[in-house]
Design a protein around this motif. Structure first.
Motif, short mmCIF file in Angstrom:
data_model
loop_
_atom_site.label_atom_id
_atom_site.label_comp_id
_atom_site.label_asym_id
_atom_site.label_seq_id
_atom_site.Cartn_x
_atom_site.Cartn_y
_atom_site.Cartn_z
N GLY A 1 -2.76 -2.49 5.84
CA GLY A 1 -1.77 -1.57 6.23
C GLY A 1 -0.42 -1.77 5.67
O GLY A 1 0.52 -1.03 6.19
N VAL A 2 -0.17 -2.37 4.66
CA VAL A 2 1.03 -2.85 4.15
C VAL A 2 0.98 -2.13 2.75
O VAL A 2 0.38 -2.52 1.78
N LEU A 3 1.80 -1.11 2.67
CA LEU A 3 1.67 -0.34 1.32
C LEU A 3 2.39 -1.00 0.27
O LEU A 3 1.83 -0.72 -0.90
N ALA A 4 3.18 -1.92 0.35
CA ALA A 4 3.97 -2.61 -0.69
C ALA A 4 2.71 -3.37 -1.43
O ALA A 4 2.87 -3.80 -2.75
N ARG A 5 2.07 -3.87 -0.77
CA ARG A 5 1.06 -4.89 -1.28
C ARG A 5 0.14 -4.22 -2.37
O ARG A 5 -0.53 -4.72 -3.31
N ALA A 6 -0.03 -2.77 -2.27
CA ALA A 6 -0.69 -2.07 -3.42
C ALA A 6 -0.06 -1.91 -4.64
O ALA A 6 -0.84 -1.88 -5.57
N PHE A 7 1.05 -2.37 -4.72
CA PHE A 7 2.02 -2.30 -6.06
C PHE A 7 2.60 -3.80 -6.38
O PHE A 7 3.34 -3.81 -7.40
N MET A 8 2.09 -4.79 -5.76
CA MET A 8 2.72 -6.04 -6.02
C MET A 8 2.35 -6.47 -7.67
O MET A 8 1.43 -6.20 -7.95
N GLY A 9 3.67 -6.77 -8.09
CA GLY A 9 3.41 -7.24 -9.46
C GLY A 9 3.32 -6.03 -10.34
O GLY A 9 3.21 -6.31 -11.82
N THR A 10 3.35 -4.92 -10.10
CA THR A 10 3.26 -3.62 -11.02
C THR A 10 4.30 -3.45 -12.07
O THR A 10 5.40 -3.83 -11.83
N LYS A 11 3.90 -3.40 -13.27
CA LYS A 11 4.95 -2.98 -14.43
C LYS A 11 5.16 -1.46 -14.60
O LYS A 11 6.07 -1.10 -15.45
N THR A 12 4.47 -0.82 -13.79
CA THR A 12 4.59 0.80 -13.76
C THR A 12 5.90 1.33 -13.33
O THR A 12 6.53 0.87 -12.43
N ARG A 13 6.51 2.08 -14.15
CA ARG A 13 7.81 2.98 -13.87
C ARG A 13 7.43 4.12 -12.66
O ARG A 13 6.40 4.77 -13.28
#
Length: 383
Positions: free
Chosen positions: A305-317
């Motif tokens: 349920g933590v949305l931020a975890r879906a993008f951890m470490g992403t280098k996408t702009r």
């Protein structure tokens, strides 16, 4: 160095491919083979660095900048895609694929089940947005595309665009998410259920088995489209365009009430036209499957349920755009995504644009949106 696919890459060719698969689906089964219909525009450069994937919305298709083969109308995003536009075939190799579950050539309930030789109908597996993205990844593998310069989508297309860097973080350099959300709300689900019940209540639906005689549940599908179309508009836009004005009658009388249940008001006539024209180009079962996929969509769910975890470490702009009169996917939904991206340390920009046209604003003439997208894409190309 990437090698361009062997097939011709001329502007707007109608393409179909059957991939062996199997494609593992979230429902626990697998789909094989996987048929995908898609369009391409432009040419893949020698470095393979100019690919832009465009993801379509619920009732959209692959004809983003091509004449639609059924309606004869121009592509649904010609305001954004084309010569001299922000997404330009002179600079980009553009791909738009019909999502699986739809009805314009990709695997869906209307396509043939190879095990039976008959249309899948309601035996087609239930899909998710993630399944649609996995199918797009299969297509890119087939085309020899490793990395996307950008993935762009509005509404349901935005859900796919947001899912791409979450699922394939090493394949996406930039994501543009327009008038969208990271999860479907209870209100969104409720409106979809009204549409599904309208379809299933049509006597011609017959449990989805209507392909043999072609007598489709057009009345139910038309009502479903009418209900959904209301959510794409804004009260201000409806008031400005229609207000309470009465429909002109065939005999030339203006402002005459029938004191019956014909389309007395202009807004009634408009909605009926939307419903009737929709059934000529869309399949009722596909509508059921795609709306259900949208309802299941919750990008944070696999991450406790933590949305931020879906993008951890992403280098996408990331670039997110919302509209102030969009009550289907309001600005608060985009802000929630931005907060999650900030928490994940992702590079994200966000803007809310003013428009009287509600959710549909992203499909209409919006020079400011085009300016933002153009600037965002060019900034990536200069890196």
């Amino acid at each position: 160095m990437a090698t361009a696919p062997a097939h011709d890459l001329r502007f707007g060719l109608d393409r179909r491919v059957t991939l062996a698969g199997p494609l593992a689906l979230d429902c626990g089964t697998a789909l094989a083979p996987v048929e995908i219909a898609y369009e391409t525009y432009g040419t893949l450069n020698d470095e393979g660095s100019n690919v832009v994937l465009i993801c379509h919305a619920l009732t959209g298709d692959q004809y983003v900048a091509s004449t639609h083969p059924i309606t004869g109308k121009p592509g649904w995003w010609t305001r954004l895609v084309g010569a001299g536009k922000p997404v330009d075939p002179a600079r980009h190799f553009i791909i738009c694929a019909n999502v699986i579950g739809s009805c314009m050539g990709s695997s869906g309930p209307a396509s043939v089940n190879p095990a039976t030789g008959l249309p899948w109908s309601m035996t087609f597996p239930v899909l998710t947005i993630a399944d649609m993205v996995r199918a797009q990844a299969l297509l890119l593998d087939h085309l020899g595309v490793g990395t996307l310069a950008a993935v762009i989508g509005g509404s349901m297309g935005g859900m796919q665009a947001l899912s791409w860097p979450a699922m394939y973080p090493d394949r996406v350099r930039a994501a543009l998410v327009i008038a969208s959300t990271a999860r479907h709300s209870a209100q969104n689900i409720a409106f979809h259920e009204v549409g599904r019940q309208a379809i299933m209540a049509d006597p011609r639906w017959r449990g989805g088995a209507y392909y043999a005689d072609g007598d489709a549940p057009s009345s139910g599908l038309a009502v479903a489209r009418m209900a959904a179309h209301i959510t794409y508009l804004s009260e201000a836009g409806l008031t400005e365009k229609f207000g309470r004005r009465l429909q002109d009658k065939a005999n030339g009388e203006l402002g005459v009430k029938s004191f019956g249940f014909d389309a007395d008001f202009q807004i009634e006539s408009y909605l009926r036209h939307q419903g009737i024209s929709f059934v000529d180009r869309f399949d009722a079962n596909s509508y059921l499957y795609i709306t259900r996929a949208m309802d299941y969509y919750d990008l944070a769910e696999p991450h406790d349920g933590v949305l931020a975890r879906a993008f951890m470490g992403t280098k996408t702009r990331f670039c997110l755009i919302s509209f102030d009169t969009d009550w289907l996917y309001p600005t608060a939904e985009s802000r929630r995504i931005v907060h999650a991206l900030n928490a994940a340390g992702a590079e994200a920009s966000f803007v809310e644009l003013s428009s009287p046209f509600g959710h549909d604003a992203f499909l209409l003439d919006c020079p400011e949106m085009n300016r933002i997208i153009d600037g965002f894409l060019r900034a990536g190309e200069s890196r």
